[in-house]
Design a protein around this motif. Structure first.
Motif, PDB file in Angstrom:
ATOM      1  N   ASN A  67       0.822  -1.219   0.000  1.00 17.32           N
ATOM      2  CA  ASN A  67       0.000   0.000   0.000  1.00 17.32           C
ATOM      3  C   ASN A  67       0.852   1.263   0.000  1.00 17.32           C
ATOM      4  O   ASN A  67       0.538   2.235  -0.690  1.00 17.32           O
ATOM      5  N   LYS A  68       1.933   1.267   0.780  1.00 20.83           N
ATOM      6  CA  LYS A  68       2.814   2.445   0.812  1.00 20.83           C
ATOM      7  C   LYS A  68       3.518   2.641  -0.531  1.00 20.83           C
ATOM      8  O   LYS A  68       3.721   3.771  -0.969  1.00 20.83           O
ATOM      9  N   ILE A  69       3.885   1.550  -1.180  1.00 20.98           N
ATOM     10  CA  ILE A  69       4.535   1.640  -2.493  1.00 20.98           C
ATOM     11  C   ILE A  69       3.567   2.261  -3.497  1.00 20.98           C
ATOM     12  O   ILE A  69       3.928   3.168  -4.253  1.00 20.98           O
ATOM     13  N   ILE A  70       2.324   1.791  -3.489  1.00 21.11           N
ATOM     14  CA  ILE A  70       1.310   2.338  -4.398  1.00 21.11           C
ATOM     15  C   ILE A  70       1.111   3.829  -4.126  1.00 21.11           C
ATOM     16  O   ILE A  70       1.085   4.641  -5.055  1.00 21.11           O
ATOM     17  N   GLU A  71       0.995   4.191  -2.867  1.00 18.12           N
ATOM     18  CA  GLU A  71       0.812   5.593  -2.479  1.00 18.12           C
ATOM     19  C   GLU A  71       1.992   6.446  -2.945  1.00 18.12           C
ATOM     20  O   GLU A  71       1.819   7.546  -3.473  1.00 18.12           O
ATOM     21  N   LYS A  72       3.196   5.943  -2.768  1.00 20.81           N
ATOM     22  CA  LYS A  72       4.403   6.693  -3.156  1.00 20.81           C
ATOM     23  C   LYS A  72       4.474   6.853  -4.663  1.00 20.81           C
ATOM     24  O   LYS A  72       4.779   7.945  -5.172  1.00 20.81           O
ATOM     25  N   VAL A  73       4.180   5.802  -5.406  1.00 22.09           N
ATOM     26  CA  VAL A  73       4.203   5.876  -6.870  1.00 22.09           C
ATOM     27  C   VAL A  73       3.172   6.901  -7.349  1.00 22.09           C
ATOM     28  O   VAL A  73       3.477   7.730  -8.214  1.00 22.09           O
ATOM     29  N   GLU A  74       1.981   6.874  -6.772  1.00 27.17           N
ATOM     30  CA  GLU A  74       0.956   7.828  -7.184  1.00 27.17           C
ATOM     31  C   GLU A  74       1.368   9.262  -6.864  1.00 27.17           C
ATOM     32  O   GLU A  74       1.122  10.170  -7.652  1.00 27.17           O
ATOM     33  N   SER A  75       2.022   9.469  -5.727  1.00 25.82           N
ATOM     34  CA  SER A  75       2.449  10.829  -5.403  1.00 25.82           C
ATOM     35  C   SER A  75       3.567  11.291  -6.351  1.00 25.82           C
ATOM     36  O   SER A  75       3.608  12.456  -6.723  1.00 25.82           O
ATOM     37  N   LEU A  76       4.450  10.385  -6.728  1.00 28.39           N
ATOM     38  CA  LEU A  76       5.525  10.740  -7.668  1.00 28.39           C
ATOM     39  C   LEU A  76       4.977  11.004  -9.067  1.00 28.39           C
ATOM     40  O   LEU A  76       5.517  11.823  -9.806  1.00 28.39           O
ATOM     41  N   ARG A  77       3.928  10.319  -9.454  1.00 26.83           N
ATOM     42  CA  ARG A  77       3.299  10.554 -10.758  1.00 26.83           C
ATOM     43  C   ARG A  77       2.685  11.946 -10.840  1.00 26.83           C
ATOM     44  O   ARG A  77       2.588  12.529 -11.898  1.00 26.83           O
ATOM     45  N   ASN A  78       2.258  12.455  -9.692  1.00 32.82           N
ATOM     46  CA  ASN A  78       1.578  13.755  -9.662  1.00 32.82           C
ATOM     47  C   ASN A  78       2.528  14.930  -9.478  1.00 32.82           C
ATOM     48  O   ASN A  78       2.100  16.065  -9.410  1.00 32.82           O
TER      49      ASN A  78
END
Length: 79
Positions: A67-78
């Motif tokens: 879940n943290k990996i998904i959250e981090k990837v989404e924040s980096l995409r934005n």
């Protein structure tokens, strides 16, 4: 491919396990990820999702669970 699917695919490749029912389990504490697998994960994430995640800026606490990996990837995409 959405972020969750991409992350789970990469983690499955690296660990040999389906982690979809272990979304909040610490991958480092369980021994599923180590430093070499982390570098591979970051490279795969960059290739599949287009994010930039330098190893030099890697904070293990921010990337410890699926879940943290998904959250981090989404924040980096934005960014």
């Amino acid at each position: 491919m959405d972020t969750k699917e991409a992350v789970l695919d990469i983690l499955n490749e690296l660990t040999g396990e389906d982690l979809s029912d272990q979304m909040d389990d610490n991958l480092f504490d369980s021994g599923l990820l180590d430093s070499m697998a982390t570098v591979q994960m970051l490279l795969e994430l960059q290739e599949k999702t287009g994010i930039t995640a330098p190893v030099s800026e890697f904070n293990r606490d921010e990337w410890s669970t699926p879940n943290k990996i998904i959250e981090k990837v989404e924040s980096l995409r934005n960014e």
